[in-house]
Design an enzyme around this catalytic site. Structure first.
Site, PDB file in Angstrom:
ATOM      1  N   CYS A 183     -11.657  -0.151  -2.089  1.00  0.00           N
ATOM      2  CA  CYS A 183     -11.033  -0.372  -3.390  1.00  0.00           C
ATOM      3  C   CYS A 183     -12.040   0.016  -4.468  1.00  0.00           C
ATOM      4  O   CYS A 183     -13.039  -0.670  -4.656  1.00  0.00           O
ATOM      5  CB  CYS A 183     -10.596  -1.830  -3.555  1.00  0.00           C
ATOM      6  SG  CYS A 183      -9.914  -2.196  -5.188  1.00  0.00           S
TER       7      CYS A 183
ATOM      8  N   HIS B  68      -4.712   8.431   1.033  1.00  0.00           N
ATOM      9  CA  HIS B  68      -3.952   8.737  -0.174  1.00  0.00           C
ATOM     10  C   HIS B  68      -3.082   9.964   0.052  1.00  0.00           C
ATOM     11  O   HIS B  68      -3.454  10.878   0.786  1.00  0.00           O
ATOM     12  CB  HIS B  68      -4.886   8.999  -1.357  1.00  0.00           C
ATOM     13  CG  HIS B  68      -5.606   7.774  -1.826  1.00  0.00           C
ATOM     14  ND1 HIS B  68      -5.110   6.958  -2.812  1.00  0.00           N
ATOM     15  CD2 HIS B  68      -6.775   7.210  -1.420  1.00  0.00           C
ATOM     16  CE1 HIS B  68      -5.939   5.949  -2.997  1.00  0.00           C
ATOM     17  NE2 HIS B  68      -6.960   6.079  -2.164  1.00  0.00           N
TER      18      HIS B  68
ATOM     19  N   GLU C   7       0.354   1.467  -4.482  1.00  0.00           N
ATOM     20  CA  GLU C   7      -0.634   1.113  -3.468  1.00  0.00           C
ATOM     21  C   GLU C   7       0.001   0.407  -2.272  1.00  0.00           C
ATOM     22  O   GLU C   7       0.867  -0.453  -2.441  1.00  0.00           O
ATOM     23  CB  GLU C   7      -1.717   0.219  -4.074  1.00  0.00           C
ATOM     24  CG  GLU C   7      -2.561   0.914  -5.124  1.00  0.00           C
ATOM     25  CD  GLU C   7      -3.827   0.147  -5.442  1.00  0.00           C
ATOM     26  OE1 GLU C   7      -4.537  -0.244  -4.497  1.00  0.00           O
ATOM     27  OE2 GLU C   7      -4.100  -0.079  -6.634  1.00  0.00           O
TER      28      GLU C   7
ATOM     29  N   CYS D 106      -5.959   2.543 -10.042  1.00  0.00           N
ATOM     30  CA  CYS D 106      -6.435   2.613  -8.657  1.00  0.00           C
ATOM     31  C   CYS D 106      -7.634   3.547  -8.633  1.00  0.00           C
ATOM     32  O   CYS D 106      -7.492   4.757  -8.860  1.00  0.00           O
ATOM     33  CB  CYS D 106      -5.329   3.118  -7.730  1.00  0.00           C
ATOM     34  SG  CYS D 106      -5.844   3.325  -6.007  1.00  0.00           S
TER      35      CYS D 106
ATOM     36  N   GLY E  92      -7.576   6.017  -5.805  1.00  0.00           N
ATOM     37  CA  GLY E  92      -6.479   6.934  -6.105  1.00  0.00           C
ATOM     38  C   GLY E  92      -6.874   7.950  -7.156  1.00  0.00           C
ATOM     39  O   GLY E  92      -6.494   9.131  -7.083  1.00  0.00           O
TER      40      GLY E  92
END
Length: 291
Positions: free
Chosen positions: A79, A172, A221, A230, A233
């Site tokens: 994260c 992703h 997510e 994100c 991301g």
């Protein structure tokens, strides 16, 4: 029935919000999946996109171990926005005096630096570009190349899309859209997240390119739904845009919660680390009892 009293800190990075727990001074080992869900519940608990755990490392080269649980109670590998909050937390709590902190995550060691201006820079490591390592099952799918990127056609209920699978330690699927405001994030996001081609599910990224150094981004997510930002991301989207030949480093990423800056020196090597810089903010602290 026994109960557990937890000390917590609520933080956010560009609107991506977290519950941060010190697992060094308190025992978190017996907390169950349902209790993680209860903590993250926005109506009945504290509320958060993810829960971040600060623990003692098992790797000699790291100061801390960093674990992440999504709001659905499932543990995930990485994260990015949480990483920035992590370094701010351990410094504010006096757990370290170092401005650059090395932390152990599921797949690697991250280097996190709190800058003099209060922004935090995270060395996110090199992107993973091989489909099978994302992991992504590309068998029987149509593919095409765009610049140095390989795109795959995914058939969804509302029609087909072309996406670029990339891992930043977590998977992703990046697609380019014409308008971020009208992109079918809520419609297509859940279907992409759980698509059979992604055995560990996936974070679905919707990217609108504004110019060669600026994009807008929304991310659905896995395990959390759409979040205001994100970090991984943003990294994956910029890597995808650079590989496609449509972006140049550094890139400012506009999310609904704030801006991030992503840099990637791909010309030196595709294995160069992706560098992410952005805010990290403490919101409040408290204690909660878990039954």
């Amino acid at each position: 029935m026994t109960s557990t009293r937890l000390r917590f800190t609520k933080m956010h990075g560009a609107g991506n919000d977290f519950i941060v727990l010190d697992g060094i001074s308190q025992d978190l080992s017996k907390i169950t999946k349902s209790q993680w869900q209860a903590l993250a519940n926005r109506q009945l608990g504290i509320g958060a996109d993810q829960i971040l755990l600060v623990e003692k490392p098992t790797a000699a080269e790291a100061e801390f171990r960093y674990r992440i649980f999504n709001s659905d109670g499932g543990e995930v590998e990485q994260c990015g926005n949480g990483s920035r909050c992590f370094v701010r937390f351990v410094r504010e709590k006096g757990l370290t005096k170092n401005k650059t902190v090395k932390v152990q995550v599921a797949h690697t060691i991250l280097s996190l630096t709190e800058n003099d201006d209060g922004q935090v820079t995270v060395n996110m490591g090199a992107p993973i570009l091989l489909a099978e390592q994302v992991p992504f099952n590309a068998a029987h799918l149509k593919s095409k190349t765009e610049g140095a990127a390989t795109l795959y056609e995914l058939n969804l209920t509302g029609g087909s899309i072309w996406l670029n699978p990339i891992s930043m330690g977590n998977p992703h699927a990046v697609q380019i859209v014409d308008n971020i405001n009208t992109a079918p994030v809520e419609l297509n996001g859940p279907e992409i997240e759980s698509h059979v081609t992604f055995p560990k599910k996936v974070n679905a990224g919707f990217m609108q390119i504004q110019n060669r150094h600026e994009i807008k981004l929304r991310v659905f997510e896995r395990g959390s739904g759409e979040t205001l930002a994100c970090g991984t991301g943003a990294c994956a989207a910029v890597v995808s845009g650079i590989l496609r030949g449509q972006l140049d480093s550094p890139v400012k990423v506009h999310t609904r919660g704030g801006d991030l800056t992503i840099a990637w020196d791909h010309q030196a090597s595709l294995e160069s680390p992706v560098m992410m810089t952005g805010p990290a903010q403490t919101v409040f602290e408290g204690e909660i009892t878990l039954e």
